[in-house]
Design a protein around this motif. Structure first.
Motif, PDB file in Angstrom:
ATOM      1  N   THR A 165    -114.373 -14.759 -73.845  1.00 48.08           N
ATOM      2  CA  THR A 165    -113.163 -14.758 -74.666  1.00 48.08           C
ATOM      3  C   THR A 165    -112.869 -16.157 -75.202  1.00 48.08           C
ATOM      4  O   THR A 165    -112.498 -16.323 -76.371  1.00 48.08           O
ATOM      5  CB  THR A 165    -111.975 -14.239 -73.838  1.00 48.08           C
ATOM      6  N   GLU A 166    -113.000 -17.153 -74.348  1.00 49.17           N
ATOM      7  CA  GLU A 166    -112.771 -18.545 -74.761  1.00 49.17           C
ATOM      8  C   GLU A 166    -113.680 -18.935 -75.919  1.00 49.17           C
ATOM      9  O   GLU A 166    -113.271 -19.670 -76.835  1.00 49.17           O
ATOM     10  CB  GLU A 166    -113.022 -19.463 -73.565  1.00 49.17           C
ATOM     11  N   ASP A 167    -114.919 -18.430 -75.907  1.00 50.17           N
ATOM     12  CA  ASP A 167    -115.886 -18.748 -76.963  1.00 50.17           C
ATOM     13  C   ASP A 167    -115.757 -17.832 -78.182  1.00 50.17           C
ATOM     14  O   ASP A 167    -116.485 -18.011 -79.161  1.00 50.17           O
ATOM     15  CB  ASP A 167    -117.311 -18.645 -76.420  1.00 50.17           C
ATOM     16  N   GLY A 168    -114.872 -16.844 -78.109  1.00 51.29           N
ATOM     17  CA  GLY A 168    -114.723 -15.919 -79.228  1.00 51.29           C
ATOM     18  C   GLY A 168    -115.965 -15.093 -79.479  1.00 51.29           C
ATOM     19  O   GLY A 168    -116.291 -14.777 -80.630  1.00 51.29           O
ATOM     20  N   ALA A 169    -116.664 -14.699 -78.397  1.00 51.54           N
ATOM     21  CA  ALA A 169    -117.948 -14.013 -78.541  1.00 51.54           C
ATOM     22  C   ALA A 169    -117.834 -12.497 -78.447  1.00 51.54           C
ATOM     23  O   ALA A 169    -118.848 -11.808 -78.325  1.00 51.54           O
ATOM     24  CB  ALA A 169    -118.918 -14.530 -77.486  1.00 51.54           C
ATOM     25  N   GLY A 170    -116.612 -11.960 -78.496  1.00 48.79           N
ATOM     26  CA  GLY A 170    -116.450 -10.507 -78.505  1.00 48.79           C
ATOM     27  C   GLY A 170    -116.166  -9.936 -77.131  1.00 48.79           C
ATOM     28  O   GLY A 170    -115.644 -10.620 -76.249  1.00 48.79           O
ATOM     29  N   ASP A 171    -116.529  -8.675 -76.923  1.00 46.78           N
ATOM     30  CA  ASP A 171    -116.331  -7.973 -75.661  1.00 46.78           C
ATOM     31  C   ASP A 171    -117.634  -7.932 -74.870  1.00 46.78           C
ATOM     32  O   ASP A 171    -118.716  -8.200 -75.401  1.00 46.78           O
ATOM     33  CB  ASP A 171    -115.848  -6.547 -75.908  1.00 46.78           C
ATOM     34  N   LEU A 172    -117.522  -7.553 -73.611  1.00 45.46           N
ATOM     35  CA  LEU A 172    -118.702  -7.365 -72.771  1.00 45.46           C
ATOM     36  C   LEU A 172    -119.298  -5.982 -73.025  1.00 45.46           C
ATOM     37  O   LEU A 172    -118.562  -5.010 -73.199  1.00 45.46           O
ATOM     38  CB  LEU A 172    -118.334  -7.489 -71.290  1.00 45.46           C
ATOM     39  N   THR A 173    -120.622  -5.912 -73.037  1.00 50.17           N
ATOM     40  CA  THR A 173    -121.280  -4.596 -73.113  1.00 50.17           C
ATOM     41  C   THR A 173    -122.083  -4.408 -71.817  1.00 50.17           C
ATOM     42  O   THR A 173    -121.506  -4.370 -70.755  1.00 50.17           O
ATOM     43  CB  THR A 173    -122.150  -4.472 -74.374  1.00 50.17           C
ATOM     44  N   ASP A 174    -123.403  -4.283 -71.913  1.00 49.84           N
ATOM     45  CA  ASP A 174    -124.211  -4.078 -70.710  1.00 49.84           C
ATOM     46  C   ASP A 174    -124.121  -5.311 -69.805  1.00 49.84           C
ATOM     47  O   ASP A 174    -124.510  -6.412 -70.188  1.00 49.84           O
ATOM     48  CB  ASP A 174    -125.668  -3.822 -71.079  1.00 49.84           C
ATOM     49  N   THR A 175    -123.609  -5.115 -68.601  1.00 53.80           N
ATOM     50  CA  THR A 175    -123.357  -6.210 -67.659  1.00 53.80           C
ATOM     51  C   THR A 175    -123.954  -5.833 -66.309  1.00 53.80           C
ATOM     52  O   THR A 175    -123.696  -4.745 -65.797  1.00 53.80           O
ATOM     53  CB  THR A 175    -121.843  -6.459 -67.520  1.00 53.80           C
ATOM     54  N   THR A 176    -124.739  -6.741 -65.742  1.00 54.44           N
ATOM     55  CA  THR A 176    -125.433  -6.449 -64.485  1.00 54.44           C
ATOM     56  C   THR A 176    -125.332  -7.624 -63.533  1.00 54.44           C
ATOM     57  O   THR A 176    -125.677  -8.749 -63.894  1.00 54.44           O
ATOM     58  CB  THR A 176    -126.925  -6.133 -64.726  1.00 54.44           C
ATOM     59  N   LEU A 177    -124.854  -7.362 -62.337  1.00 49.73           N
ATOM     60  CA  LEU A 177    -124.861  -8.359 -61.275  1.00 49.73           C
ATOM     61  C   LEU A 177    -126.215  -8.322 -60.583  1.00 49.73           C
ATOM     62  O   LEU A 177    -126.716  -7.246 -60.217  1.00 49.73           O
ATOM     63  CB  LEU A 177    -123.744  -8.088 -60.272  1.00 49.73           C
ATOM     64  N   VAL A 178    -126.802  -9.499 -60.399  1.00 50.77           N
ATOM     65  CA  VAL A 178    -128.059  -9.628 -59.661  1.00 50.77           C
ATOM     66  C   VAL A 178    -127.800 -10.470 -58.418  1.00 50.77           C
ATOM     67  O   VAL A 178    -127.329 -11.606 -58.530  1.00 50.77           O
ATOM     68  CB  VAL A 178    -129.153 -10.289 -60.524  1.00 50.77           C
TER      69      VAL A 178
END
Length: 420
Positions: A165-178
């Motif tokens: 959000t701070e970078d203005g890069a949009g919303d999160l889509t595919d997100t994976t914790l490793v």
């Protein structure tokens, strides 16, 4: 938000550690004795005064005068009196479906904040159904899952979103914790909670269906995005998560709970991660040519373990070798443990970001004591920094948020996010 009893009447204690005589309870009490700010008022609670006195004698000198409160988990009057004396109840008494429902309810009714370390989806769902509206009215923050289940997951995604959000890069889509690296023992309490949940879902078809739903903790499952069937135990090629990742990734044993907590956070906060946010968790098994075989082996092993606990003859044998509730590893083993989790996302603008949550100490013991203790401290010492939602049955990110991040960083945990 309605005025809570805490705001109109001074409480005798800031924090009561309930279950202080148990293994993790004593570790958390020790953490508070070493790290709570000067002047913090703490009491120890449990069902046996003799055991409470023994626990207190083993704590650092700062705890020598901490009051003791006797209250059994099924004594509603005693639990109500306990809740009304304190600003926050920190409880390690599980399995929570068996021992925790009354305490969560009386805290909600008393306007008393509450933190625990549950990883039981059916308990968390029941608590939300039973206590959310009451807690909204009284202003109580009922915050489940403030240990290794599910702070790294929930706070890690929260910090990832903040950076995007701070970078203005949009919303999160595919997100994976490793789970990139982890060393530690298995908690006897965690195993006992798993036994209880397996028993419930094997005898109740509705409970089994609820536990299997990816949105089982969401406030309103009918408005959640429909991604079709979601697999919370996937075997994934690393490069499908991010081009830099090698090898294959195995299912993470805690994913079936942590993923639901993260999705609840997104819903409670009004979907700041976006309606295209899709979340999963896996663990590294290395990057050698045999990593696909290892990952598949982990999947098979997890399935066999759960099946073994569900079948009485094999459960009897497993119970002889699994850690018992209330037991845990030596101090040396606890201090040598660690965890590193990296959470990768692709944004709606096509950018790639990663957040990292990293800490020293056995994840289920030393690190959990820190996370649970700092969660309680944030609720009493950082109230001006808490999310503006007010009361309710909440998650670490939606109920404590940046106040928890601030305290965990000060305690030595790395919580960071960057574009990759």
């Amino acid at each position: 938000m309605a005025d809570s009893p805490r705001e109109s009447t001074a409480r005798e204690f800031e924090i009561v550690v309930y279950g202080a005589t148990g293994f993790v309870g004593a570790l958390t009490a020790e953490y508070l004795a070493r790290h709570a700010p000067d002047g913090t008022t703490v009491a120890l609670a449990g069902r046996s005064r003799d055991k409470l006195e023994s626990t207190r004698r083993g704590l650092p000198a700062r705890a020598a005068d901490w009051p003791l409160v006797v209250a059994d988990a099924d004594d509603e009057a005693a639990l109500t009196a306990l809740a009304q004396r304190t600003s926050v109840v920190l409880t390690t008494v599980g399995p929570y479906a068996k021992y925790g429902r009354v305490l969560a309810r009386v805290c909600a009714e008393s306007g008393t904040d509450y933190v625990d370390l549950t990883g039981e989806v059916l308990f968390a769902r029941a608590s939300a159904d039973e206590n959310h509206e009451t807690a909204v009215r009284t202003g109580a923050r009922i915050v489940h899952s403030c240990g290794f289940d599910s702070v790294p997951s929930d706070i890690g995604v929260f910090e990832l979103h903040r950076k995007v959000t701070e970078d203005g890069a949009g919303d999160l889509t595919d997100t994976t914790l490793v789970v990139t690296s982890m060393s530690g023992g298995v908690s006897g309490g965690t195993i006992d909670s798993l036994r209880g949940q397996i028993d419930e879902i094997t005898k109740d078809r509705a409970a089994a269906k609820l536990a299997a739903s990816p949105y089982s903790l969401s406030p309103d499952r009918s408005i959640e995005p429909d991604f079709g069937r979601q697999n919370d135990a996937p075997v994934l090629k690393g490069s499908s998560i991010h081009p830099s990742l090698k090898g294959w990734k195995a299912p993470f044993v805690m994913a079936s709970y942590n993923t639901r907590v993260v999705r609840r956070t997104n819903a409670i906060l009004g979907y700041p991660y976006g309606k295209t946010f899709k979340y999963n968790e896996v663990m590294s098994v290395g990057s050698s040519p045999v990593s696909p075989v290892l990952a598949a082996g982990v999947l098979a092993g997890l399935g066999a373990f759960v099946a073994g606990l569900a079948f009485k003859p094999t459960r009897f044998l497993l119970d002889k070798v699994l850690p018992a509730p209330g037991s845990g590893p030596s101090e040396k083993t606890r201090q040598k443990g660690h965890f590193v989790v990296d959470i990768y996302t692709t944004t709606t603008s096509g950018e790639h970001y990663v957040s990292r949550v990293k800490a020293k100490g056995d994840p289920g013991y030393a690190a959990t004591a820190m996370m649970l203790g700092e969660s309680a401290l944030a609720l009493v010492k950082n109230r001006d920094e808490l999310p503006s939602l007010g009361g309710g049955v909440l998650t670490p990110a939606s109920g404590i948020g940046t106040a928890l991040i601030t305290r965990l960083r000060a305690a030595g945990m790395e919580i960071s996010a960057r574009k990759v």
